[in-house]
Design a protein around this motif. Structure first.
Motif, PDB file in Angstrom:
ATOM      1  N   PHE A 206       0.833  -1.211   0.000  1.00 47.37           N
ATOM      2  CA  PHE A 206       0.000   0.000   0.000  1.00 47.37           C
ATOM      3  C   PHE A 206       0.864   1.257   0.000  1.00 47.37           C
ATOM      4  O   PHE A 206       2.053   1.229   0.333  1.00 47.37           O
ATOM      5  CB  PHE A 206      -0.949   0.027   1.201  1.00 47.37           C
ATOM      6  CG  PHE A 206      -0.265   0.235   2.535  1.00 47.37           C
ATOM      7  CD1 PHE A 206      -0.051   1.495   3.050  1.00 47.37           C
ATOM      8  CD2 PHE A 206       0.163  -0.855   3.280  1.00 47.37           C
ATOM      9  CE1 PHE A 206       0.574   1.677   4.273  1.00 47.37           C
ATOM     10  CE2 PHE A 206       0.791  -0.689   4.495  1.00 47.37           C
ATOM     11  CZ  PHE A 206       0.992   0.587   4.995  1.00 47.37           C
ATOM     12  N   MET A 207       0.224   2.346  -0.374  1.00 46.27           N
ATOM     13  CA  MET A 207       0.748   3.697  -0.167  1.00 46.27           C
ATOM     14  C   MET A 207      -0.036   4.334   0.966  1.00 46.27           C
ATOM     15  O   MET A 207      -1.239   4.093   1.117  1.00 46.27           O
ATOM     16  CB  MET A 207       0.574   4.554  -1.422  1.00 46.27           C
ATOM     17  CG  MET A 207       1.442   4.176  -2.585  1.00 46.27           C
ATOM     18  SD  MET A 207       3.173   4.656  -2.362  1.00 46.27           S
ATOM     19  CE  MET A 207       3.056   6.438  -2.473  1.00 46.27           C
ATOM     20  N   GLY A 208       0.626   5.147   1.771  1.00 46.76           N
ATOM     21  CA  GLY A 208      -0.060   5.928   2.785  1.00 46.76           C
ATOM     22  C   GLY A 208      -0.296   7.344   2.279  1.00 46.76           C
ATOM     23  O   GLY A 208       0.508   7.875   1.504  1.00 46.76           O
ATOM     24  N   LYS A 209      -1.406   7.940   2.694  1.00 46.97           N
ATOM     25  CA  LYS A 209      -1.710   9.307   2.270  1.00 46.97           C
ATOM     26  C   LYS A 209      -2.177  10.144   3.451  1.00 46.97           C
ATOM     27  O   LYS A 209      -2.989   9.698   4.271  1.00 46.97           O
ATOM     28  CB  LYS A 209      -2.829   9.320   1.212  1.00 46.97           C
ATOM     29  CG  LYS A 209      -2.412   8.883  -0.172  1.00 46.97           C
ATOM     30  CD  LYS A 209      -3.584   9.022  -1.148  1.00 46.97           C
ATOM     31  CE  LYS A 209      -3.218   8.507  -2.518  1.00 46.97           C
ATOM     32  NZ  LYS A 209      -2.222   9.381  -3.185  1.00 46.97           N
ATOM     33  N   LEU A 315       3.153   8.884   1.205  1.00 45.68           N
ATOM     34  CA  LEU A 315       4.202   8.297   2.024  1.00 45.68           C
ATOM     35  C   LEU A 315       4.421   6.842   1.615  1.00 45.68           C
ATOM     36  O   LEU A 315       3.445   6.126   1.356  1.00 45.68           O
ATOM     37  CB  LEU A 315       3.818   8.350   3.508  1.00 45.68           C
ATOM     38  CG  LEU A 315       3.665   9.764   4.084  1.00 45.68           C
ATOM     39  CD1 LEU A 315       2.902   9.714   5.389  1.00 45.68           C
ATOM     40  CD2 LEU A 315       5.035  10.400   4.289  1.00 45.68           C
ATOM     41  N   PRO A 316       5.663   6.387   1.529  1.00 38.07           N
ATOM     42  CA  PRO A 316       5.900   4.992   1.166  1.00 38.07           C
ATOM     43  C   PRO A 316       5.302   4.061   2.214  1.00 38.07           C
ATOM     44  O   PRO A 316       5.672   4.118   3.391  1.00 38.07           O
ATOM     45  CB  PRO A 316       7.428   4.884   1.112  1.00 38.07           C
ATOM     46  CG  PRO A 316       7.934   6.037   1.912  1.00 38.07           C
ATOM     47  CD  PRO A 316       6.916   7.125   1.776  1.00 38.07           C
ATOM     48  N   GLY A 317       4.355   3.252   1.793  1.00 37.19           N
ATOM     49  CA  GLY A 317       3.768   2.270   2.695  1.00 37.19           C
ATOM     50  C   GLY A 317       4.587   0.996   2.664  1.00 37.19           C
ATOM     51  O   GLY A 317       5.814   1.041   2.737  1.00 37.19           O
ATOM     52  N   TYR A 318       3.902  -0.139   2.516  1.00 39.40           N
ATOM     53  CA  TYR A 318       4.583  -1.425   2.499  1.00 39.40           C
ATOM     54  C   TYR A 318       4.445  -2.080   1.134  1.00 39.40           C
ATOM     55  O   TYR A 318       3.438  -1.912   0.449  1.00 39.40           O
ATOM     56  CB  TYR A 318       4.009  -2.360   3.568  1.00 39.40           C
ATOM     57  CG  TYR A 318       4.114  -1.835   4.978  1.00 39.40           C
ATOM     58  CD1 TYR A 318       5.046  -0.860   5.324  1.00 39.40           C
ATOM     59  CD2 TYR A 318       3.274  -2.320   5.976  1.00 39.40           C
ATOM     60  CE1 TYR A 318       5.144  -0.394   6.621  1.00 39.40           C
ATOM     61  CE2 TYR A 318       3.362  -1.854   7.281  1.00 39.40           C
ATOM     62  CZ  TYR A 318       4.297  -0.889   7.603  1.00 39.40           C
ATOM     63  OH  TYR A 318       4.386  -0.424   8.884  1.00 39.40           O
ATOM     64  N   LEU A 319       5.439  -2.854   0.769  1.00 41.23           N
ATOM     65  CA  LEU A 319       5.415  -3.566  -0.506  1.00 41.23           C
ATOM     66  C   LEU A 319       4.635  -4.879  -0.375  1.00 41.23           C
ATOM     67  O   LEU A 319       4.606  -5.484   0.710  1.00 41.23           O
ATOM     68  CB  LEU A 319       6.848  -3.874  -0.956  1.00 41.23           C
ATOM     69  CG  LEU A 319       7.653  -2.670  -1.454  1.00 41.23           C
ATOM     70  CD1 LEU A 319       9.137  -3.017  -1.520  1.00 41.23           C
ATOM     71  CD2 LEU A 319       7.156  -2.205  -2.817  1.00 41.23           C
ATOM     72  N   PRO A 320       3.988  -5.332  -1.462  1.00 30.15           N
ATOM     73  CA  PRO A 320       3.333  -6.648  -1.430  1.00 30.15           C
ATOM     74  C   PRO A 320       4.353  -7.739  -1.098  1.00 30.15           C
ATOM     75  O   PRO A 320       5.509  -7.669  -1.513  1.00 30.15           O
ATOM     76  CB  PRO A 320       2.796  -6.815  -2.853  1.00 30.15           C
ATOM     77  CG  PRO A 320       2.729  -5.428  -3.415  1.00 30.15           C
ATOM     78  CD  PRO A 320       3.850  -4.666  -2.775  1.00 30.15           C
ATOM     79  N   THR A 321       3.915  -8.735  -0.346  1.00 28.22           N
ATOM     80  CA  THR A 321       4.830  -9.770   0.119  1.00 28.22           C
ATOM     81  C   THR A 321       5.156 -10.784  -0.972  1.00 28.22           C
ATOM     82  O   THR A 321       4.267 -11.261  -1.669  1.00 28.22           O
ATOM     83  CB  THR A 321       4.223 -10.516   1.321  1.00 28.22           C
ATOM     84  OG1 THR A 321       3.883  -9.561   2.330  1.00 28.22           O
ATOM     85  CG2 THR A 321       5.188 -11.531   1.884  1.00 28.22           C
ATOM     86  N   ILE A 322       6.445 -11.083  -1.113  1.00 23.89           N
ATOM     87  CA  ILE A 322       6.905 -12.165  -1.990  1.00 23.89           C
ATOM     88  C   ILE A 322       7.229 -13.361  -1.103  1.00 23.89           C
ATOM     89  O   ILE A 322       8.117 -13.287  -0.258  1.00 23.89           O
ATOM     90  CB  ILE A 322       8.161 -11.752  -2.786  1.00 23.89           C
ATOM     91  CG1 ILE A 322       7.876 -10.514  -3.653  1.00 23.89           C
ATOM     92  CG2 ILE A 322       8.652 -12.910  -3.648  1.00 23.89           C
ATOM     93  CD1 ILE A 322       9.121  -9.946  -4.312  1.00 23.89           C
TER      94      ILE A 322
END
Length: 440
Positions: A206-209, A315-322
């Motif tokens: 996600f991205m944070g806003k 704001l940079p959120g978290y990346l999808p999990t690999i």
């Protein structure tokens, strides 16, 4: 003569059972005193006290509250990090909620701390580390829950952090520079199937806003025509976001769930300062960025409609999990051993709607985020409880310790294979620049 992996695992599980009461007491104590991210000072002290009791040297104050205890093997062919998260969520109605902050451990992070300390007991005075060809690094990490965005953005402005997530901040600080593999677990709730452990599942990124509407104050009853109503702008913006939902494709798992954190200042004054926090979640980065642009456009349209201003901070959120299936195979076998029958363990590859900053680590190194089914109720709610502590605290600790042994025993053969099979998506520098938006 080398000691067999099975004997090392037997010693580890025996040590965890021997210290069961201490592990349970720690998990329960943290549950009863929840703290939000980057504020986990009591939790950090409890973990440090446990490490001190075991004789482990540790570094504290990492990313404000983080604690790191490195355990040396007989040689250092690999370094495996075992992580546990310290922070709570907000669930004010929970029986153990902090009365001032509303914080509650309604996501099981207290179990992660108990499991982490349980791994510490597994290796304390058991002779296991002397048989391993790599190091185990115990890491208590802050701020996994991406909450209080405005507060954390102020920490960022003050130079105290760069990332809003704790594992992300660990990357920036260089904590992972000498780590080869990361393993962790998470408590989940009963699903009626009788399953006790799960390997698999993917998480959204996600991205944070942060969204701020700026209007113009005026008397709300006497002269509203002289003002510009920022709350009306926000309402229109939210409806415009909703009007875009049909354009989100099912395969991308887009989720947008904003909250208004400030709706004005006084009931008889036209609202001139209205604020929104939101995530834009998705299953892949391209979909997240596309949806994020649509959401920003919609929010700005609300301001245009009434003549207000709209400021948006991405704001940079978290990346999808690999997911790393080499690690899943190892954890799966250990879960079967601990739970006694494969019918209690599930291996799956379904997409979940949640997100974790462990996803960011999965772009840099092999990582596993497994699940232990020891809670009941609804996650992030007032009725969440730890129902089976033998699963949530004890079995989790055993499976983590056994997996670390598998990776580092026999000359670290298996761990080196896992590392060799992994191809990172980013280098640390690429990650910091492309996702963390850090430039030199």
């Amino acid at each position: 003569m080398a000691v067999s992996k099975q004997e090392l695992k037997r010693r580890a599980c025996e040590a965890i059972d021997k210290n069961r009461d201490k592990i349970v007491a720690l998990g329960d104590s943290i549950f009863s005193e929840p703290e939000l991210g980057y504020k986990e000072f009591k939790t950090s002290e409890k973990i440090k006290k446990a490490f001190d009791e075991m004789g482990y040297k540790h570094q504290d104050g990492v990313a404000i509250t983080g604690v790191i205890a490195p355990l040396k093997g007989k040689e250092s062919k690999l370094r495996v990090a075992v992580m546990g998260e310290m922070d709570a969520v907000v669930a004010p109605g929970h029986r153990c909620a902090n009365k001032e902050t509303g914080a509650a451990h309604s996501c099981g992070h207290n179990c992660m701390c108990a499991g982490l300390v349980g791994v510490g007991y597994a290796f304390a005075g058991t002779g296991i580390m002397e048989e391993l060809s790599g190091d185990v690094v115990l890491m208590a990490v802050p701020a996994e829950e991406y909450v209080e965005i405005e507060y954390r953005n102020e920490l960022k402005k003050a130079g105290k952090i760069w990332f809003l997530g704790g594992k992300q901040e660990f990357v920036k600080l260089g904590v992972f520079d000498d780590i080869d593999i990361m393993i962790m677990q998470h408590t989940s709730t009963f699903d009626g199937t009788g399953v006790k452990g799960v390997c698999g599942g993917t998480g959204n990124g996600f991205m944070g806003k942060l969204v701020r509407y700026i209007g113009k104050e005026a008397h709300a009853g006497g002269a509203p025509h002289l003002g510009i109503n920022a709350l009306n702008a926000a309402q229109i913006g939210l409806m415009a976001v909703n009007a875009n939902r049909e354009t989100f494709q099912d395969k991308d798992h887009i989720r947008v769930h904003p909250i208004i954190t400030k709706g004005g200042d006084l009931v008889n004054v036209v609202p001139a300062d209205v604020r929104i926090e939101t995530y834009v979640r998705g299953a892949n980065v391209d979909a997240i960025l596309d949806a994020s642009a649509k959401v920003s456009r919609a929010f700005k349209a609300g301001a245009d409609a009434v003549g207000a201003k709209c400021e948006i901070t991405d704001l940079p959120g978290y990346l999808p999990t690999i997911q790393n299936y080499d690690l899943f195979d190892i954890m799966y076998e250990n879960m079967k051993e601990v739970f006694g029958d494969e019918k209690f363990v599930r291996y799956e590859n379904t997409a979940g709607g949640g997100s974790t900053d462990a996803g960011d680590i999965s772009y840099l190194m092999p990582m596993i985020h497994s699940y232990f089914i020891g809670a009941e109720g609804i996650g992030h709610s007032e009725n969440y409880e730890i129902a089976d502590k033998d699963i949530a605290y004890i079995a989790a600790a055993k499976c983590l310790a056994m997996t670390a042994i598998d990776l580092l025993a026999d000359g670290a053969e298996l761990g080196l294979k896992v590392k060799a099979n992994f191809k990172p998506t980013f280098t640390k520098e690429e990650y910091l620049e492309k996702w963390g938006l850090m430039t030199k």
